[in-house]
Structures are given as structure tokens and as C-alpha cells.
Design an enzyme around this catalytic site. Structure first.
Site, mmCIF file in Angstrom:
data_model
loop_
_atom_site.group_PDB
_atom_site.id
_atom_site.type_symbol
_atom_site.label_atom_id
_atom_site.label_comp_id
_atom_site.label_asym_id
_atom_site.label_seq_id
_atom_site.Cartn_x
_atom_site.Cartn_y
_atom_site.Cartn_z
ATOM 1 N N ASP A 40 35.341 67.170 115.916
ATOM 2 C CA ASP A 40 35.760 68.538 115.880
ATOM 3 C C ASP A 40 35.915 68.789 118.283
ATOM 4 O OD1 ASP A 40 36.753 71.119 114.674
ATOM 5 O OD2 ASP A 40 34.581 71.977 115.750
ATOM 6 N N HIS A 57 45.128 66.034 118.814
ATOM 7 C CA HIS A 57 45.098 64.924 117.482
ATOM 8 C C HIS A 57 45.060 63.771 118.239
ATOM 9 C CE1 HIS A 57 43.686 67.850 115.108
ATOM 10 N NE2 HIS A 57 45.158 68.418 114.347
ATOM 11 N N LEU A 151 31.267 45.380 112.835
ATOM 12 C CA LEU A 151 30.549 47.277 112.887
ATOM 13 C C LEU A 151 31.241 46.965 111.544
ATOM 14 C CD1 LEU A 151 29.858 50.254 113.118
ATOM 15 C CD2 LEU A 151 32.251 50.205 113.875
HETATM 16 C C1 FPP Z 1 38.825 68.534 114.211
HETATM 17 O O1 FPP Z 1 39.407 69.096 115.076
HETATM 18 C C2 FPP Z 1 40.162 66.972 113.845
HETATM 19 C C3 FPP Z 1 39.887 66.988 112.734
HETATM 20 C C4 FPP Z 1 40.934 67.841 111.714
HETATM 21 C C5 FPP Z 1 41.274 65.871 112.742
HETATM 22 C C6 FPP Z 1 40.650 64.405 113.199
HETATM 23 C C7 FPP Z 1 41.645 63.607 113.006
HETATM 24 C C8 FPP Z 1 42.212 62.880 113.970
HETATM 25 C C9 FPP Z 1 40.901 62.483 115.350
HETATM 26 C C10 FPP Z 1 43.214 61.376 114.431
HETATM 27 C C11 FPP Z 1 42.807 59.987 113.954
HETATM 28 C C12 FPP Z 1 41.525 59.590 112.636
HETATM 29 C C13 FPP Z 1 41.773 58.008 113.028
HETATM 30 C C14 FPP Z 1 40.419 57.843 112.304
HETATM 31 C C15 FPP Z 1 42.667 57.504 113.501
HETATM 32 P P1 FPP Z 1 40.284 70.582 114.544
HETATM 33 O O2 FPP Z 1 41.889 70.540 114.623
HETATM 34 O O3 FPP Z 1 39.818 71.399 113.472
HETATM 35 O O4 FPP Z 1 39.838 71.359 116.454
HETATM 36 P P2 FPP Z 1 39.396 72.515 116.502
HETATM 37 O O5 FPP Z 1 38.055 72.928 115.503
HETATM 38 O O6 FPP Z 1 39.129 73.260 117.912
HETATM 39 O O7 FPP Z 1 40.268 73.496 116.481
#
Ligand code: FPP
Length: 260
Positions: A40, A57, A151
Site C-alpha cells: 500500500d 504504481h 521461492l
Molecule cells: C496500493 O497502493 C497498490 C496497488 C493497488 C497496486 C499494487 C501494484 C503494483 C505495485 C504493481 C505491480 C505488481 C506486480 C506483482 C508486478 P494505493 O494506490 O492504494 O496507494 P494509496 O493508499 O497511497 O492510495
């Protein structure tokens, strides 16, 4: 000093250590078998820098690469990453399509690296509900890495724990209806076998970045006895030192599993 007070002193000492010292503190014989991570803070990381949320992201993908490499080198056997939840479809469509594109392009690009690191790739979630290109790309990596023995990297994609439990109930209901299962024969292991995570051990440690104290519909059945570790670090800033700190703190916990 009580045992709890001693443990909290040790945790404070750990937080002051650098990456190499922390790495040395992680006892390889006491590693959690399975670490689950709620990645997050991507959006906040970007917003604080005056960047669009998707920049967070993109940077988050680099944190995934670092974390997978560090986890494999340490000898962790299972890591599950919460990449896209069933609720994430409600985000602005441009953010959703960027996330889809990032997932599709990253798994494809990382295949040689996953092979070199002997990583087995697996996906959990309602994969039927995702764009065909993404699904095919992921399936290719799942098949190509199926015989790797290091892993196991599990990506939770279009995943929601309540969806998973609904799907499990439906599977059990169908078996009862078909006459192959008696309701009284349904026990914990039977339920576990119809979850998306069948065959995986339950997580021993759940890491959440970004500082929020919640579970967000992630692995609700499987984390019944997991230790929780929340760090204020935003996911794009997550580095191996953070992983080592979480593991070293985990190793200070006294897990009782409901006993005394
Ligand atoms: C949460 O941050 C994160 C996500 C919803 C997406 C996570 C995805 C990646 C890191 C992309 C890559 C993944 C792989 C497995 C290649 P948020 O957007 O909710 O952050 P915030 O809480 O600050 O709004």
C-alpha cells in the site's frame, strides 16, 4: 523486566540497525514459511511528489523486483503480493488500465529473471474476470515457471477474500448436490482445499506498507494466526532493509496459537 518489555526493547534496537546488520539478525532457521504483503501507499508516494498516482504504481514494480530478489536470496519459500483487489475496479479507469498494463508487461519482462532465480509463479483471484491479454500473459509465466523449486511467488490479482470464500462455498455446495460430499464431512482442511490458495501454507507473517491498520479483504481465512507487521514506509520506498526488519521483528514474537 517482563518478557514483553524485553521483546519491545529488542524491537527498538532492531529499528536502529542498518541493512547488513539486520540481514545478519534474520535467523535462517526461523524464517516464516509464507510472507503475505499488502503493498500500500503507491498513490500517496506519487501525490507527495506532485506526480500522477500511476507513477507510484510504476515505482512499485521496482519495489516488487527488489523484494522478490531479497526474499529468494534469504530462502523464503512463499511470498504472496496483493497486486489488484476486487475493489480496485472502482478506481478511475485510467488508473485501472495502467495497473493492468503494468502487471501484463512486468510479468512478461520478468520471466527470464524469474527463471534465473528459480522462482515459481502462481496467481490467485477471479482470473476469469480480467482482460484476456493479462490472463494469457500470467498463464504463460505460471506454466513456464511451474517446475522451478525456489521461492513460490503468488500474485493476488482480481482477488477478494470474500469472493474466495463465496467461491469455496459454491464448490462445496456443488459437491454436496452431486452426492460426493456429506455436509458433516466438511472440516477446515476440506475448506482449505477449495480456496484459491490450496496447497500453500497459511501466511505466518502479514506485512502491510503505508501505515494503515487494516486487512482490506486479504486472505481472511488464511491469516487466522499470522503475525501482523505494519510499516509506515510507502510501497515504492520499500527496500530489502524493510523486509529484514519485518522478519527480525517477527522472530521476536511469541506465537501462542491460542495456547498459553
Ligand atoms: C496500493 O497502493 C497498490 C496497488 C493497488 C497496486 C499494487 C501494484 C503494483 C505495485 C504493481 C505491480 C505488481 C506486480 C506483482 C508486478 P494505493 O494506490 O492504494 O496507494 P494509496 O493508499 O497511497 O492510495
Amino acid at each position: 523486566m517482563t518478557r514483553g518489555a524485553e521483546a519491545s526493547v529488542r524491537v527498538t534496537e532492531l529499528a536502529a540497525l542498518g541493512e547488513d546488520e539486520l540481514r545478519a539478525r534474520v535467523v535462517s532457521g526461523l524464517l516464516p514459511r509464507h510472507v503475505a504483503i499488502i503493498m500500500d501507499g503507491n498513490g500517496r508516494w506519487a501525490t507527495r511528489r506532485g506526480l500522477p498516482r500511476v507513477a507510484g504504481h510504476r515505482e512499485g514494480v521496482q519495489a516488487v523486483r527488489r523484494t522478490v530478489r531479497a526474499a529468494g536470496t534469504l530462502g523464503l519459500k512463499f511470498v504472496t503480493l496483493y497486486a489488484f483487489s476486487s475493489e480496485n475496479w472502482q478506481r478511475p479507469s485510467a488508473e485501472v488500465s495502467t495497473l493492468m498494463w503494468l502487471l501484463e508487461s512486468s510479468v512478461d519482462r520478468e520471466l527470464p529473471e524469474l527463471m534465473a532465480q528459480n522462482v515459481r509463479f502462481r496467481v490467485i483471484g477471479r482470473t476469469g474476470g480480467v482482460p484476456r491479454g493479462v490472463r494469457r500473459g500470467m498463464q504463460k509465466v505460471v506454466e513456464s515457471t511451474a517446475r522451478n523449486t525456489g521461492l513460490t511467488l503468488v500474485v493476488a490479482f482480481n482477488y477478494g477474500a470474500r469472493d474466495e470464500l463465496v467461491d469455496a462455498c459454491r464448490a462445496l455446495g456443488r459437491a454436496v448436490q452431486a452426492g460426493t460430499l456429506r455436509p458433516d464431512d466438511i472440516d477446515e482442511s476440506r475448506v482449505a482445499r477449495v480456496l484459491y490458495t490450496h496447497g500453500l501454507p497459511d501466511p505466518d507473517l502479514l506485512i502491510r506498507t503505508g501505515g494503515e491498520m487494516r486487512i482490506s479483504n486479504f486472505l481472511l481465512w488464511q491469516i487466522a494466526y499470522a503475525e501482523l507487521w505494519v510499516t509506515p514506509t510507502m510501497w515504492p520506498d520499500f527496500v530489502p532493509r524493510d523486509l529484514y526488519l519485518g522478519l527480525a521483528e517477527f522472530q521476536q514474537r511469541n506465537r501462542r496459537f491460542g495456547k498459553v
